[in-house]
Design a protein around this motif. Structure first.
Motif, PDB file in Angstrom:
ATOM      1  N   ASP A 253       0.827  -1.206   0.000  1.00 35.98           N
ATOM      2  CA  ASP A 253       0.000   0.000   0.000  1.00 35.98           C
ATOM      3  C   ASP A 253       0.862   1.256   0.000  1.00 35.98           C
ATOM      4  O   ASP A 253       0.442   2.311   0.468  1.00 35.98           O
ATOM      5  N   ARG A 287      -2.877  -0.006 -10.527  1.00 34.74           N
ATOM      6  CA  ARG A 287      -3.238  -0.489  -9.182  1.00 34.74           C
ATOM      7  C   ARG A 287      -4.731  -0.822  -9.127  1.00 34.74           C
ATOM      8  O   ARG A 287      -5.129  -1.841  -8.572  1.00 34.74           O
ATOM      9  N   SER A 291      -6.267  -4.573  -8.514  1.00 35.79           N
ATOM     10  CA  SER A 291      -7.075  -4.746  -7.305  1.00 35.79           C
ATOM     11  C   SER A 291      -8.457  -5.289  -7.642  1.00 35.79           C
ATOM     12  O   SER A 291      -9.027  -6.089  -6.910  1.00 35.79           O
ATOM     13  N   LYS A 294      -8.338  -9.107  -7.897  1.00 35.95           N
ATOM     14  CA  LYS A 294      -7.905  -9.920  -6.758  1.00 35.95           C
ATOM     15  C   LYS A 294      -9.112 -10.618  -6.118  1.00 35.95           C
ATOM     16  O   LYS A 294     -10.192 -10.063  -6.041  1.00 35.95           O
TER      17      LYS A 294
END
Length: 301
Positions: A253, A287, A291, A294
């Motif tokens: 992060d 990103r 994400s 996922k």
């Protein structure tokens, strides 16, 4: 007289190494009598140089010069002696170990060799000794091993076993590289340059810094690097940096604004431009896109 570096039984039954002795020693003008150990020995030259004579047959001897950064691994029960010139002292680190039947949870040499071809090849070496040059990797593992063994009351047997396994695997890799090093010397310079890039990508480095690290003229290094990798040094460095940036975006992060510093690109705008060129996405887009794919594990009730 032994004609192998390791005994065949290591490939047939489960054994693991056990360290018997280890020491740093400064030798000054010394001629050692011939002797043998009931242990495999690694003799590492930290500074200076020395001669080691090895009895390979009943009346046959090999004489080997060990210089700074070189080491010898010698089979157990092979007669040998150390000779150090008084004008050129030699500092060494020695580790002696034998093989005992495996116990506990650590994998045996046989099991490691089944997974690592380079170790299997090392175990098949048909010579009672092996000499290799070390780019500091073996020495650092040996130092870590000695420090762990020296810890009073807090020594971890698991850590010792892991370090010895790492040591043997690293030696195996060096030997594999040396064998394939009928390859041109230029290949070695390229490999060392790539190693330097992987270890320093977070710094502001230029071609002259890489060339200085491997002791070559920058122009010559550029030519042999491009010939082998089809990329310039800076293109290869950019590839490493962008792959590291992708990993940081996916697995951490770390704020996007700070990732440029993690990968050695000083300008945030320049980093965004490089990343967009490399991935066809901005760092934020990358990103978010990763994400979204996922797996969202269900929470336990």
């Amino acid at each position: 007289m032994s004609t192998r570096l390791f005994q065949q039984i290591l490939m047939e039954r489960d054994y693991h190494p056990q360290v018997l002795a280890y020491y740093f020693k400064q030798w000054n003008g010394f001629v050692m009598p011939f002797h043998r150990h009931d242990a495999t020995e690694i003799m590492y030259t930290i500074h200076g140089s020395c001669e080691i004579e090895i009895q390979t047959q009943l009346e046959s001897y090999d004489s080997v010069s060990l210089k700074k950064g070189e080491f010898m691994i010698l089979d157990a029960n092979v007669p040998h002696r150390l000779i150090v010139d008084e004008a050129n002292p030699c500092r060494m680190l020695n580790v002696e170990f034998r093989f005992i039947e495996s116990r506990g949870v650590m994998p045996s040499i046989k099991q490691l060799a089944a997974e690592e071809t380079v170790l299997s090849n090392l175990l098949e070496v048909q010579s009672p000794y092996l000499v290799l040059r070390d780019p500091d990797e073996v020495y650092h593992i040996m130092k870590s091993l000695v420090l762990e063994l020296d810890k009073p009351g807090t020594k971890s047997d698991t850590m010792v076993h892991l370090l010895i396994a790492q040591l043997l695997l690293r030696i195996s890799r060096l030997r594999s590289e040396a064998v394939s090093s009928e390859q041109p010397q230029s290949d070695w310079y390229v490999k060392m340059s790539i190693d330097f890039l992987h270890q320093n990508y977070d710094r502001d480095i230029q071609v002259k810094d890489i060339a200085g690290a491997v002791n070559l003229h920058p122009g010559y290094l550029q030519r042999i690097f491009k010939a082998q990798t089809k990329q310039t040094l800076m293109e290869y460095l950019t590839m490493i940096r962008m792959e590291k940036a992708k990993m940081l975006l996916i697995e951490t992060d770390v704020p996007i604004a700070e990732i440029c510093d993690y990968v050695g690109v000083g300008s945030r705008q320049y980093f965004h431009m490089l990343f967009k060129t490399y991935t066809d996405k901005t760092p934020l887009e990358y990103r978010k896109s990763v994400s979204a794919h996922k797996w969202d594990y269900p929470k336990e009730s």
